[in-house]
Design a protein around this motif. Structure first.
Motif, mmCIF file in Angstrom:
data_model
loop_
_atom_site.group_PDB
_atom_site.id
_atom_site.type_symbol
_atom_site.label_atom_id
_atom_site.label_comp_id
_atom_site.label_asym_id
_atom_site.label_seq_id
_atom_site.Cartn_x
_atom_site.Cartn_y
_atom_site.Cartn_z
ATOM 1 N N LEU A 29 0.793 -1.143 0.151
ATOM 2 C CA LEU A 29 -0.105 0.079 0.007
ATOM 3 C C LEU A 29 0.726 1.379 -0.109
ATOM 4 N N SER A 30 1.854 1.197 0.536
ATOM 5 C CA SER A 30 2.880 2.426 0.496
ATOM 6 C C SER A 30 3.360 2.756 -0.854
ATOM 7 N N THR A 31 3.328 1.929 -1.731
ATOM 8 C CA THR A 31 3.553 2.429 -3.190
ATOM 9 C C THR A 31 2.461 3.181 -3.935
ATOM 10 N N ARG A 32 1.342 3.150 -3.259
ATOM 11 C CA ARG A 32 0.082 3.734 -3.782
ATOM 12 C C ARG A 32 -0.156 5.219 -2.921
ATOM 13 N N VAL A 33 0.741 5.850 -2.201
ATOM 14 C CA VAL A 33 0.468 6.944 -1.604
ATOM 15 C C VAL A 33 1.777 7.739 -1.222
ATOM 16 N N ARG A 34 1.692 9.068 -0.961
ATOM 17 C CA ARG A 34 2.889 9.815 -0.739
ATOM 18 C C ARG A 34 3.650 9.343 0.517
ATOM 19 N N LYS A 35 2.916 9.158 1.585
ATOM 20 C CA LYS A 35 3.793 8.413 2.762
ATOM 21 C C LYS A 35 2.541 7.899 3.805
ATOM 22 N N VAL A 36 3.046 7.000 4.332
ATOM 23 C CA VAL A 36 2.204 6.251 5.461
ATOM 24 C C VAL A 36 2.993 6.306 6.977
ATOM 25 N N LEU A 37 1.702 6.506 7.877
ATOM 26 C CA LEU A 37 1.708 6.407 9.166
ATOM 27 C C LEU A 37 1.289 5.198 9.539
ATOM 28 N N ALA A 38 2.103 3.953 10.048
ATOM 29 C CA ALA A 38 1.546 2.727 10.488
ATOM 30 C C ALA A 38 1.934 2.648 12.141
ATOM 31 N N THR A 39 0.611 2.049 12.684
ATOM 32 C CA THR A 39 0.908 1.519 14.218
ATOM 33 C C THR A 39 0.428 0.146 14.270
ATOM 34 N N GLU A 40 1.347 -0.124 15.261
ATOM 35 C CA GLU A 40 1.137 -1.779 15.878
ATOM 36 C C GLU A 40 1.743 -1.691 17.396
ATOM 37 N N ILE A 41 1.020 -2.406 18.222
ATOM 38 C CA ILE A 41 1.313 -2.415 19.678
ATOM 39 C C ILE A 41 2.550 -3.525 19.780
ATOM 40 N N SER A 42 2.514 -4.672 19.224
ATOM 41 C CA SER A 42 3.189 -5.910 19.431
ATOM 42 C C SER A 42 4.702 -5.602 18.938
ATOM 43 N N LYS A 43 5.593 -5.679 20.234
ATOM 44 C CA LYS A 43 6.932 -5.537 20.024
ATOM 45 C C LYS A 43 7.740 -6.472 18.878
ATOM 46 N N THR A 44 7.218 -7.670 18.877
ATOM 47 C CA THR A 44 7.668 -8.613 18.001
ATOM 48 C C THR A 44 7.169 -8.233 16.580
ATOM 49 N N SER A 45 5.906 -7.798 16.379
ATOM 50 C CA SER A 45 5.531 -7.285 14.949
ATOM 51 C C SER A 45 6.224 -6.293 14.603
ATOM 52 N N VAL A 46 6.313 -5.320 15.599
ATOM 53 C CA VAL A 46 6.927 -3.946 14.960
ATOM 54 C C VAL A 46 8.507 -4.165 14.638
#
Length: 362
Positions: free
Chosen positions: A224-241
């Protein structure tokens, strides 16, 4: 699961029932007909977990019906699991049968594989793991061509890597993903690839920014980042981050800011209720968000997060629970309408389904 259930006619009927169920849930919102993405009938599941059941000095792969922990279903092969898992099951069983070091107090085995052919096996024990176990496990991992993790209380011994490497192709570009042991990943790789392509096509090319909540390891974030100017993404799991940050680097993507915040915390930050040190250096007011992308857990969005999404002209929503999806759409229906809809059959031979909708401001 019995083999006779795995027939094309039975699958077609079940998929049609899911399609009807989704239609009925979304009918009050005048949703268009869902685009349906079917699953392979077998060998679609990239991860599997088995308890071990001991009979006559032999340990077998076993599963149990929900609510019954005393009547095992002994497993020799597992047709819904990937070919790689089925190939690994017999030699792994032979290895623990031949080795007291590997089998002693072994109670659970977990497999994690990828469409790209990578594999990780986790062996879980009710005993401490020592140097003798490590030596035998290293030989086993080399023979099987896998990474291997040994787990016991307070111990996690990694032989090779603690993640598998996956590849997904969207719009002709291949994205590489690290998928860590113990973190959430989509279980049906073929259908996951359909989900990524649908989300990419539905978002379309844009000249503004994307807010993503519940981003996990960046599964949707990367394409999805290739479709927009920039992305702000959030996630709470340390492992996933940590996995997501590695995936951004591995794919040389530089227009994504990733923040370890829950959806609820980000709502507070955007509402200027309280500051967060984890947002230091990020100017929230510099973003021109046109779309919010959400892929929440089965409980759906909490009321505050649902209200947050109302601010955006476009809400792209992937759901693993059509009931909570319908509930959240009802909360948003006065300002947004469903303009696109899809059904992704991640979980054939069960009642579960994934779905996706695009809600646009009225």
């Amino acid at each position: 699961m019995s083999q006779p259930a795995f027939t094309p006619d039975a699958y077609a009927a079940q998929l049609a029932a899911k399609q009807q169920r989704l239609h009925e849930l979304l009918a009050p919102f005048a949703a268009p007909p869902a685009q349906v993405f079917a699953s392979p009938l077998s060998h679609y599941r990239l991860r599997a977990e088995f308890r071990l059941w001991r009979e006559q000095e032999e340990r077998h792969y076993a599963m149990f019906e929900a609510g019954d922990k005393h009547t095992p279903i002994l497993i020799n092969d597992f047709p819904i699991a990937s070919q790689r898992i089925n190939t690994l099951m017999p030699p792994l069983k032979a290895a623990w049968q031949a080795s007291r070091v590997l089998s002693f107090k072994l109670f659970q085995v977990e497999f994690l594989t990828t469409l790209a052919g990578d594999a990780l096996i986790t062996l879980c024990y009710h005993r401490p793991l020592d140097a003798e176990w490590q030596a035998e496990a290293e030989q086993l991992a080399a023979r099987l061509g896998v990474s291997l993790i040994g787990r016991s209380r307070g111990q996690r011994l990694v032989i090779g890597r603690d993640y598998v490497a996956e590849e997904m192709t969207v719009a002709g570009r291949t994205f590489r993903y690290r998928q860590p042991e113990g973190a959430f990943t989509q279980p049906n790789g073929t259908v996951c690839q359909h989900m990524l392509q649908w989300a990419y096509d539905t978002l379309g090319p844009r000249d503004d920014d994307l807010l993503e909540l519940y981003c996990g390891n960046g599964n949707f974030t990367l394409p999805l980042s290739t479709r927009v100017r920039k992305v702000l993404a959030t996630e709470i799991s340390k492992t996933s981050v940590n996995a997501a940050l590695a995936n951004l680097a591995d794919n040389a993507i530089d227009n994504i800011e990733l923040v370890r915040l829950s959806a609820e915390e980000l709502t507070q930050a955007l509402n200027e209720v309280r500051p967060f040190r984890r947002l230091a250096g990020i100017d929230l007011k510099s973003y021109d968000f046109g779309t919010v992308f959400v892929d929440p857990p089965r409980a759906g969005m909490d009321p505050d997060t649902c209200e947050l999404t109302r601010r955006f002209d476009n809400i792209l929503y992937i759901s693993c629970n059509p009931e909570t999806l319908a509930r959240d759409i009802a909360r948003l229906n006065d300002t947004h309408q469903v303009t696109q809809c899809a059904l992704f059959d991640q979980f054939p031979w069960t009642h579960h389904m994934e779905s996706g909708v695009l809600l646009q401001r009225r």
